[in-house]
Design an enzyme around this catalytic site. Sequence first.
Site, PDB file in Angstrom:
ATOM      1  N   ALA A 125       6.699  -1.196  -4.781  1.00 51.83           N
ATOM      2  CA  ALA A 125       7.643  -2.110  -5.442  1.00 51.83           C
ATOM      3  C   ALA A 125       8.745  -2.455  -4.454  1.00 51.83           C
ATOM      4  CB  ALA A 125       8.224  -1.458  -6.691  1.00 51.83           C
ATOM      5  N   THR A 126       8.684  -3.649  -3.905  1.00 54.47           N
ATOM      6  CA  THR A 126       9.660  -4.073  -2.906  1.00 54.47           C
ATOM      7  C   THR A 126      10.308  -5.391  -3.325  1.00 54.47           C
ATOM      8  OG1 THR A 126       7.988  -5.295  -1.637  1.00 54.47           O
ATOM      9  CG2 THR A 126       8.337  -2.986  -1.048  1.00 54.47           C
ATOM     10  N   GLY A 127      11.570  -5.556  -2.900  1.00 53.03           N
ATOM     11  CA  GLY A 127      12.264  -6.820  -3.087  1.00 53.03           C
ATOM     12  C   GLY A 127      12.234  -7.344  -4.500  1.00 53.03           C
ATOM     13  N   ARG A 128      11.854  -8.615  -4.636  1.00 55.52           N
ATOM     14  CA  ARG A 128      11.838  -9.275  -5.934  1.00 55.52           C
ATOM     15  C   ARG A 128      10.812  -8.667  -6.886  1.00 55.52           C
ATOM     16  NH1 ARG A 128      11.101 -15.380  -4.152  1.00 55.52           N
ATOM     17  NH2 ARG A 128       9.851 -14.305  -2.582  1.00 55.52           N
ATOM     18  N   VAL A 215       2.246  -3.596  -8.764  1.00 54.69           N
ATOM     19  CA  VAL A 215       3.290  -3.385  -9.759  1.00 54.69           C
ATOM     20  C   VAL A 215       3.289  -4.448 -10.853  1.00 54.69           C
ATOM     21  CG1 VAL A 215       5.102  -4.687  -8.560  1.00 54.69           C
ATOM     22  CG2 VAL A 215       5.717  -2.684  -9.963  1.00 54.69           C
ATOM     23  N   HIS A 236     -13.525  -7.491 -10.827  1.00 51.18           N
ATOM     24  CA  HIS A 236     -12.584  -8.606 -10.918  1.00 51.18           C
ATOM     25  C   HIS A 236     -12.766  -9.350 -12.238  1.00 51.18           C
ATOM     26  CE1 HIS A 236     -10.354 -12.219  -9.814  1.00 51.18           C
ATOM     27  NE2 HIS A 236      -9.889 -11.565  -8.768  1.00 51.18           N
ATOM     28  N   ALA A 237     -11.667  -9.578 -12.943  1.00 48.61           N
ATOM     29  CA  ALA A 237     -11.731 -10.175 -14.279  1.00 48.61           C
ATOM     30  C   ALA A 237     -12.323 -11.581 -14.262  1.00 48.61           C
ATOM     31  CB  ALA A 237     -10.333 -10.200 -14.903  1.00 48.61           C
ATOM     32  N   TRP A 239     -14.170 -13.117 -11.491  1.00 52.81           N
ATOM     33  CA  TRP A 239     -15.436 -13.261 -10.794  1.00 52.81           C
ATOM     34  C   TRP A 239     -16.566 -12.472 -11.435  1.00 52.81           C
ATOM     35  CZ3 TRP A 239     -15.889 -17.350  -8.111  1.00 52.81           C
ATOM     36  CH2 TRP A 239     -14.784 -17.884  -7.445  1.00 52.81           C
ATOM     37  N   GLU A 303      -8.535  -8.436  -0.031  1.00 49.16           N
ATOM     38  CA  GLU A 303      -9.573  -8.266  -1.050  1.00 49.16           C
ATOM     39  C   GLU A 303     -10.967  -8.414  -0.456  1.00 49.16           C
ATOM     40  OE1 GLU A 303      -8.605  -8.880  -5.437  1.00 49.16           O
ATOM     41  OE2 GLU A 303      -9.576 -10.744  -4.832  1.00 49.16           O
TER      42      GLU A 303
END
Length: 348
Positions: A125-128, A215, A236-237, A239, A303
């Site tokens: 969890a970084t920045g924004r 996150v 993958h939801a 594909w 990925e």
Amino acid sequence: MENQRQKVPEASRKSAFLPTSSGIFCTRPPAEELRLSDWFHPGLSTVWGFCNDVSATHVGRRSFQLSRELTCGTDPQDRAMRKRPDVVTITDWLAPVIWEGTFNRQVLGRYYGRQNLTIGLAVLATGRTADQYLELFMRSANKHFMSGYRVVFYIMVDALPRLPDLEPDPLRTFKVLPIKGDRWGDFHLTRMSSLAEHILGHIEDEVDFLFSMTVNRVFQNDFGVETLGASVAQLHAWWYFKNKDIPYERRPKLAACIPFGQGDFYYDGSVIGGRPLEVLTLIEGYLQGVTHDHKNGLNSTYERHLNKYFFTHKPTKLLSPEYSWNAALRPPPQVWSVKATRLSRRYF
């Protein structure tokens, strides 16, 4: 509350000491191995789906044998669960694909409840992204991720975050881990290289199983021990439900290349899991591929590297799209119970 668990050396784990109600310690007998057919009950047709001629090959004969093991039980509850012929539930390398309705929670609970497990969940969890998603991730994970089991949350950050106020729970430990800034400005490279350092530094001695997730995720239903395995991949939801134009890397000079005409499933890179050292091996494979391409002035996506790794190192368990559904998509009839939803993909 700091986790006090210590790992038992491999050679002596089968005789681990456990406290009794009288305060006297006793040895734990070796755990009975949990067979796949004890807890996993897919539909018969989906097991056969990957074998065109069950008498022609070793894999075919083994698939047929496994299909009988997984569908011929006598327990009424097991029979009631055999109702997922609408989805793939067994791969052609005989790994289970976990969907709602294919597993027995009671059997799994009894087995893993005796194992004194600790499960890790790592998140970057970084920045924004920390400001936008971390509180929702933590609150929902604290409620739904491995409920009833000991969990260590590893929160990898570039600045000290303000963690949400969560109810104290002796089974929940939160560790904030600093990272050393962006590697080449790449989110996934930062996530993977930082996690590898922490696995080697301490995580491998603290947990039995480890998941790493992005996150931008909200847990909605129980994400439980049915997901545990040596090497866990997430389908993958989007594909999974497509049968053409799968976005594998096809350029031959890149490390992530899967040749045309080859490929198994397309995996979602936002969730990986397994034994800590298996996760470390995956990360090392990814970093080697990135380094190879970088030296040659080439570039592929995280990925695609992940999909190449799982193509050459088959996962031992696959999670259905129910465990990482895309919030922008309407669930089709095959998705019975969404366990976690991925939010905006803007930063991922």
